[in-house]
Scaffold this motif. Structure first.
Motif, PDB file in Angstrom:
ATOM      1  N   ASN A 209       0.807  -1.202   0.000  1.00 47.29           N
ATOM      2  CA  ASN A 209       0.000   0.000   0.000  1.00 47.29           C
ATOM      3  C   ASN A 209       0.845   1.259   0.000  1.00 47.29           C
ATOM      4  O   ASN A 209       0.532   2.244  -0.651  1.00 47.29           O
ATOM      5  CB  ASN A 209      -0.940   0.005   1.212  1.00 47.29           C
ATOM      6  CG  ASN A 209      -2.186  -0.784   0.936  1.00 47.29           C
ATOM      7  OD1 ASN A 209      -3.012  -0.372   0.141  1.00 47.29           O
ATOM      8  ND2 ASN A 209      -2.297  -1.935   1.544  1.00 47.29           N
ATOM      9  N   ILE A 210       1.929   1.226   0.749  1.00 50.36           N
ATOM     10  CA  ILE A 210       2.792   2.405   0.783  1.00 50.36           C
ATOM     11  C   ILE A 210       3.419   2.636  -0.582  1.00 50.36           C
ATOM     12  O   ILE A 210       3.518   3.778  -1.060  1.00 50.36           O
ATOM     13  CB  ILE A 210       3.857   2.257   1.884  1.00 50.36           C
ATOM     14  CG1 ILE A 210       3.166   2.264   3.245  1.00 50.36           C
ATOM     15  CG2 ILE A 210       4.870   3.381   1.794  1.00 50.36           C
ATOM     16  CD1 ILE A 210       4.112   2.115   4.394  1.00 50.36           C
ATOM     17  N   LEU A 211       3.825   1.553  -1.242  1.00 46.00           N
ATOM     18  CA  LEU A 211       4.390   1.718  -2.571  1.00 46.00           C
ATOM     19  C   LEU A 211       3.337   2.243  -3.544  1.00 46.00           C
ATOM     20  O   LEU A 211       3.629   3.066  -4.410  1.00 46.00           O
ATOM     21  CB  LEU A 211       4.968   0.394  -3.072  1.00 46.00           C
ATOM     22  CG  LEU A 211       6.204  -0.038  -2.318  1.00 46.00           C
ATOM     23  CD1 LEU A 211       6.659  -1.407  -2.758  1.00 46.00           C
ATOM     24  CD2 LEU A 211       7.326   0.958  -2.547  1.00 46.00           C
ATOM     25  N   LEU A 279       8.165   8.039   2.600  1.00 47.21           N
ATOM     26  CA  LEU A 279       7.213   6.943   2.460  1.00 47.21           C
ATOM     27  C   LEU A 279       7.944   5.625   2.220  1.00 47.21           C
ATOM     28  O   LEU A 279       7.665   4.620   2.871  1.00 47.21           O
ATOM     29  CB  LEU A 279       6.263   7.213   1.302  1.00 47.21           C
ATOM     30  CG  LEU A 279       5.026   8.051   1.598  1.00 47.21           C
ATOM     31  CD1 LEU A 279       4.244   8.265   0.326  1.00 47.21           C
ATOM     32  CD2 LEU A 279       4.167   7.373   2.635  1.00 47.21           C
ATOM     33  N   ASN A 280       8.877   5.647   1.263  1.00 47.06           N
ATOM     34  CA  ASN A 280       9.609   4.421   0.952  1.00 47.06           C
ATOM     35  C   ASN A 280      10.374   3.913   2.165  1.00 47.06           C
ATOM     36  O   ASN A 280      10.380   2.719   2.468  1.00 47.06           O
ATOM     37  CB  ASN A 280      10.598   4.675  -0.200  1.00 47.06           C
ATOM     38  CG  ASN A 280       9.940   4.483  -1.541  1.00 47.06           C
ATOM     39  OD1 ASN A 280       8.732   4.355  -1.616  1.00 47.06           O
ATOM     40  ND2 ASN A 280      10.729   4.451  -2.583  1.00 47.06           N
ATOM     41  N   ALA A 281      11.021   4.853   2.872  1.00 48.99           N
ATOM     42  CA  ALA A 281      11.815   4.450   4.036  1.00 48.99           C
ATOM     43  C   ALA A 281      10.925   3.828   5.097  1.00 48.99           C
ATOM     44  O   ALA A 281      11.269   2.807   5.702  1.00 48.99           O
ATOM     45  CB  ALA A 281      12.562   5.655   4.606  1.00 48.99           C
ATOM     46  N   SER A 282       9.740   4.431   5.321  1.00 49.07           N
ATOM     47  CA  SER A 282       8.869   3.872   6.337  1.00 49.07           C
ATOM     48  C   SER A 282       8.384   2.494   5.909  1.00 49.07           C
ATOM     49  O   SER A 282       8.219   1.608   6.754  1.00 49.07           O
ATOM     50  CB  SER A 282       7.683   4.789   6.629  1.00 49.07           C
ATOM     51  OG  SER A 282       7.131   5.276   5.449  1.00 49.07           O
ATOM     52  N   ALA A 283       8.173   2.306   4.596  1.00 47.36           N
ATOM     53  CA  ALA A 283       7.761   0.981   4.125  1.00 47.36           C
ATOM     54  C   ALA A 283       8.833  -0.045   4.461  1.00 47.36           C
ATOM     55  O   ALA A 283       8.540  -1.138   4.944  1.00 47.36           O
ATOM     56  CB  ALA A 283       7.513   1.002   2.619  1.00 47.36           C
TER      57      ALA A 283
ATOM     58  N   VAL C 130      14.213   3.104  -4.748  1.00 42.09           N
ATOM     59  CA  VAL C 130      14.031   4.559  -4.761  1.00 42.09           C
ATOM     60  C   VAL C 130      13.996   5.068  -6.197  1.00 42.09           C
ATOM     61  O   VAL C 130      13.225   5.961  -6.549  1.00 42.09           O
ATOM     62  CB  VAL C 130      15.160   5.255  -3.972  1.00 42.09           C
ATOM     63  CG1 VAL C 130      15.084   6.752  -4.149  1.00 42.09           C
ATOM     64  CG2 VAL C 130      15.064   4.913  -2.507  1.00 42.09           C
ATOM     65  N   LEU C 131      14.827   4.460  -7.048  1.00 44.51           N
ATOM     66  CA  LEU C 131      14.835   4.845  -8.456  1.00 44.51           C
ATOM     67  C   LEU C 131      13.445   4.740  -9.058  1.00 44.51           C
ATOM     68  O   LEU C 131      13.052   5.551  -9.886  1.00 44.51           O
ATOM     69  CB  LEU C 131      15.772   3.924  -9.240  1.00 44.51           C
ATOM     70  CG  LEU C 131      17.227   4.340  -9.389  1.00 44.51           C
ATOM     71  CD1 LEU C 131      17.967   3.260 -10.143  1.00 44.51           C
ATOM     72  CD2 LEU C 131      17.326   5.648 -10.138  1.00 44.51           C
ATOM     73  N   ALA C 132      12.739   3.676  -8.661  1.00 50.29           N
ATOM     74  CA  ALA C 132      11.415   3.471  -9.239  1.00 50.29           C
ATOM     75  C   ALA C 132      10.419   4.470  -8.704  1.00 50.29           C
ATOM     76  O   ALA C 132       9.379   4.688  -9.303  1.00 50.29           O
ATOM     77  CB  ALA C 132      10.939   2.056  -8.934  1.00 50.29           C
ATOM     78  N   GLY C 133      10.726   5.078  -7.574  1.00 50.57           N
ATOM     79  CA  GLY C 133       9.755   5.967  -6.951  1.00 50.57           C
ATOM     80  C   GLY C 133       9.849   7.411  -7.399  1.00 50.57           C
ATOM     81  O   GLY C 133       8.985   8.215  -7.107  1.00 50.57           O
TER      82      GLY C 133
END
Lengths: 294, 361, 311
Positions: A209-211, A279-283, C130-133
């Motif tokens: 969901n975060i992604l 967001l990514n880091a928290s995921a 991260v690249l994908a984000g």
């Protein structure tokens, strides 16, 4: 007469050469990853260099303006946040429910196959087509106008396939022994799913969901199509209000003739990337923290 | 290996941070920029009805041309200084997209870089939407070359047509072919994207037929890209809005246009566009107001503000970059609005070399 | 057919034959089924919203011209409606993207799966994700403002808009996708295969290349195809950096226009509603949708057909 040849001379282990190949490959692997990371670094450095000077509290709390010194991203930040909240409110339950159905309830049948093929395909549909769909169904059809709600519904459809697929994978990873034990004690299917399978699959579902959320934040094309406006000097007061989002603001600022706006756009990009990285880091952290080992 | 990996990541991030700090570029401080020609910006007058404006509340939705956007945005921003409770939003769906929404009843004001077309009028009539047509400014299309281009100071309309007409595709590729006295250098062209009002107007004005153009040029909807292209290419020729010329002094050289072929070369400037001598590449830009919206107090006040001396002096400022209409025209147009006169004075859609005298009658 | 989880635990009445609970179970089953059928509903919605305008388009333009014409000038005075310039532009940029992403991505995937220590993997995998984000708008401007000027120093004749910069940046964008999906495929290969190979004295490289890679091949091919369809559907990078000149060419140095860039251009532009130019959005959109559908369906079929099952 064939002479007997001792086995030792036939088999050449040649270990050094084989080990060398492995070492060379490791170098290639590291290089491949470095190319990707180096590009990322280059991009970050470029954006930071141009935009860092413009990033301050006033930038975050002012509305857009034609004067670069006064322009800020307040409306865009609120718009992005509000849209994200409503998108996830819709997409999360629907996506998880669909994933649960497909994994726990659906027998192998043509219907299940059809649904899965459709969902897999929808994940690859270009985002602008979702924009056209949203315009027809939500903006016009349901009469929501170009509101936060219309935008959220459109983005929810966009990220739904991602959530369904990650939910399915998370559920598939749950060991069968858990289900066996639950059913053995007489639980119904829903009880098993709600009390045992979902809690176990929760970290994977959360990550998915975060992604999905971070994908939705960065999308520009569908929102432009449904008419997220560009100059919005106010904060949306309700989900039925008009709004704008950060990517559209960035897109607009880069086309202005005044050069300061290009640097302002870089500053807005820094904010956007910051949100996404968080967001990514928290995921990732949540994924690790909540992983249970069996 | 994990130590190597960690080292890699950390060093890359450190490099990024160092690069950012070392080349710490433009902050708020660097604001000294002067335009190619200092725009004459008179100070706008304070509106007479300040007390009324402060009491107004409501929502106004404007959408349409990205060319008119800077003007409407500026008007909205200025108006809100006096009427902070009126929420005005402005979009850039394009002139056509804006009319589509307008004739569907979804917007109050439609920004348009050209008059309403006959088919759009039918669409509005079909839904019972009446509109009030109001010109608000002039847009000049400048023909530009690289500063190191010493030979092209004035081009006739016929020469421009020779360069841009469809038959030139693949054939007119050298400056010498345009005029024999020009040097033998390849011709690189930059111009508007095919789905823009700028493209439609330029082709109508220069080639004589709307949308008739050669296809082998660098097209972009983003004029900044065109500026960069012409500024970096010695043999380049391009066209885009005058605002981008004002904003990029020193990077571009403006070409004067000889409309009638009789030797009178006119370069674009605030004066020449305003008094109509820079032809055929000046065009009026419009806003269309829905008649039913016009009776709302906030819309009425906003449009009157837009056309009044409290705003029009700012149209030629650096932040907006367009050319204001003569005072008599603004007064006549404001009268037209307050009288609620609907319909268009351009029955056949866009016209080249249009003058706005028709509004004075 | 592999029995699904649902097949292994068939539906049953609740313990004690509690009718209320049975009814609730039945209701929940229905709600979940509705949620899942959204997948079909959305596809139907897309097809419907595209179909009407596409049909209207083909009433005015012949299908033959559309499929065989080599010029695309629907917005010019003399209109031509051949789709090939747009399709080849999409193929060119996606091809360049794959040329970048597949070798780098697969190498990275094999490295991460078979060679890297768990700690390294924990750092590198998220870093690649991260690249994908990064939002594609950002990538687009990066391609136009940084990559193109840089490449112009080495490649003569590289114009401001070109397929090469857009393709390269797109390749970097889909790199994590290739890596991630391939790595998943390789992780699904049971350790028993690896252990057997090590037991016979193979080096790590040999195990990776000759045992794991072939075993995971169907998943890897699917990963490549999915990444390809992502590249085909990408909008902002090509809209910003590849250009707006529909030209039938395979030269990566000149401006071109992909299908997605065309849709964005006309959606944002000045074409009047209902005109033939407006209808082209839907015709191109349908073509795009069909292309990605075929690719995804093929990848799905391929995995099912060739997947090695180790149970």
């Amino acid at each position: 007469m064939i002479e007997a040849v001792p086995a030792a001379t036939l088999f050449r282990p040649n270990l050094a050469m084989r080990r060398l190949k492995g070492a060379v490959f490791v170098l290639c692997g590291v290089t491949s990853i470095s190319v990707g990371l180096a590009t990322l670094t280059l991009l970050l450095a470029d954006v930071l260099q141009r935009g860092l000077g413009w990033l301050d509290w006033q930038f975050l709390t002012s509305f857009d303006s034609r004067f670069a010194a006064q322009a800020g991203i307040k409306a865009a930040l609120y718009g992005t946040a509000m849209m994200m909240v409503f998108t996830m409110l819709v997409a999360l339950p629907l996506g998880v429910m669909a994933g649960v159905y497909l994994e726990e309830y659906a027998p192998e049948s043509r219907l299940k196959h059809l649904i899965q093929v459709n969902i897999a395909n929808l994940a690859g549909v270009p985002s602008i087509i979702y924009g056209l769909l949203g315009l027809a169904v939500f903006v016009r059809g349901m009469g929501l106008g170009r509101s936060v709600l219309a935008g959220s519904f459109t983005m929810a459809l966009l990220v739904l396939p991602v959530i369904v697929v990650t939910t399915q994978e998370a559920i598939r990873a749950v060991p069968g022994s858990i289900r066996d034990a639950s059913y053995a004690l007489g639980a119904t299917r829903f009880q098993t799913v709600w009390h045992h399978v979902l809690p176990y699959a929760f970290p994977g579902i959360l990550t998915g969901n975060i992604l999905a959320a971070s994908r939705a934040i960065g999308e520009t094309a569908p929102l432009i199509t449904i008419g997220a406006l560009t100059f919005v000097p106010f904060v949306p007061e309700s989900p039925l209000d008009r709004f704008t989002v950060l990517p559209i603001l960035i897109f607009n600022w880069t086309s202005k003739p005044q050069a300061e706006f290009h640097d302002l756009a870089a500053a807005a990009i820094i904010v956007l990337l910051g949100v996404l990285l968080t967001l990514n880091a928290s995921a990732i952290i949540l994924r690790r923290r909540l992983r249970r080992r069996f | 290996m994990n130590r190597t990996a960690r080292f890699m990541v950390v060093s890359l991030l450190t490099a990024a941070a160092l690069a950012a700090m070392a080349c710490g570029g433009g902050g708020k401080g660097d604001e000294s920029r002067t335009g190619a020609e200092a725009p004459q910006v008179a100070k706008p007058a304070e509106p007479a009805n300040k007390a009324e404006l402060a009491q107004l509340r409501g929502d106004i939705v404007a959408d349409g041309s990205s060319t008119v956007y800077p003007v409407t945005q500026a008007a909205a921003e200025e108006f809100r200084r006096y009427a902070p409770n009126v929420r005005i939003s402005v979009g850039i769906s394009g002139t056509g997209g804006g009319f589509k929404k307008f004739c569907n009843g979804e917007t109050d004001i439609s920004d348009a870089s050209r008059p309403i077309s006959p088919s759009e009028r039918e669409a509005c009539a079909a839904k019972g939407i009446e509109y009030i047509e109001l010109p608000v400014a002039y847009d000049g299309l400048a023909v530009v070359v690289n500063p190191r281009n010493t030979w092209a100071t004035c081009l006739t309309k016929a020469e421009l047509k020779k360069i841009w007409e469809p038959e030139a595709q693949g054939k007119v590729t050298n400056w010498k072919q345009v005029r024999d006295s020009f040097p033998d250098k390849p011709l690189k062209l930059y111009g508007a994207g095919t789905d823009s009002g700028t493209f439609d107007y330029f082709t109508e004005a220069i080639v004589g037929k709307e949308k008739a153009s050669r296809g082998d040029y660098q097209a972009s909807e983003d004029d900044n890209v065109l500026v960069q292209g012409v500024a970096s290419d010695e043999a380049a020729l391009g066209y885009f809005g005058y605002a981008y010329v004002v904003e990029n002094p020193g990077k571009l050289k403006v070409v004067a246009v000889d409309n009638k072929g009789d030797g009178t070369c006119v370069a674009p400037s605030f004066e020449t566009v305003r008094n109509g001598t820079y032809q055929p590449l000046s065009r009026p830009i419009f806003i269309y107001v829905k008649k039913t919206s016009a009776s709302r107090p906030e819309v009425k006040a906003f449009v009157n503000f837009y056309l009044s001396k409290s705003f029009t002096p700012l149209i030629q400022s650096r932040e907006v970059g367009y050319i204001a209409l003569p005072d008599e025209v603004y007064q006549a147009v404001a009268q037209r609005f307050n009288a609620g006169i609907t319909g268009t004075l351009f029955p056949n859609g866009a016209e080249v070399g249009a003058t706005l005298d028709r509004y004075l009658k | 057919m592999n029995p699904s989880i649902a097949d292994r635990y068939p539906k049953r009445r609740s313990l004690g034959h509690n009718r209320a609970r049975d009814a609730r179970e039945w209701l929940i089953h229905g709600i979940l089924l509705l949620a899942a059928s959204l997948g079909i509903l959305v596809t139907a919605g897309i097809i419907l919203s595209l179909a009407r305008e596409t049909v209207a388009f083909f009433r005015q333009v012949s299908l033959v011209e559309y499929l065989t014409g080599t010029e695309w000038t629907p917005l010019f005075a003399t209109r031509k409606f051949g789709i090939w310039p747009l399709v080849t532009a999409t193929a060119l940029t996606s091809g360049i993207a794959l040329v970048v992403a597949v070798p780098l991505g697969l190498t990275a995937a094999v490295y991460l799966s078979e060679f890297a220590s768990p700690r390294a993997r924990d750092v590198l995998k998220p870093a690649l994700e991260v690249l994908a984000g990064v939002p594609t708008v950002v990538y687009g401007y990066f391609a136009l403002i940084t990559v193109t000027p840089f490449l112009q120093r080495f490649i003569p004749g590289l114009s401001t808009f070109n397929a090469l910069s857009a393709g390269l940046v797109m390749g970097i964008m889909i790199l994590p996708l290739v890596t991630s999906l391939s790595e998943d495929a390789m992780a699904a290969v049971p350790d028993s295969l690896r252990e057997g190979a090590y037991g016979l004295g193979a080096t790590r490289f040999e195990v990776a290349l000759q045992v794991v890679f072939p075993a995971a091949l169907s998943g890897i091919v699917a990963a490549v195809i999915l990444s390809l369809s992502r590249a085909v559907g990408e909008t902002m990078i090509v809209a910003i950096a590849a250009g707006q000149n529909p030209t039938l060419t395979l030269d990566p140095r000149v401006p071109i226009e992909t299908m997605t860039a065309y849709i964005v251009q006309v959606s944002l532009g000045d074409t009047p509603y209902g005109s033939l130019g407006y209808l082209t959005i839907f015709a191109v959109g349908t073509t795009l949708f069909l292309l990605t559908f075929v690719m995804n369906a093929f990848s799905f079929w391929f995995v099912r057909r060739f997947r090695e099952v180790y149970e």
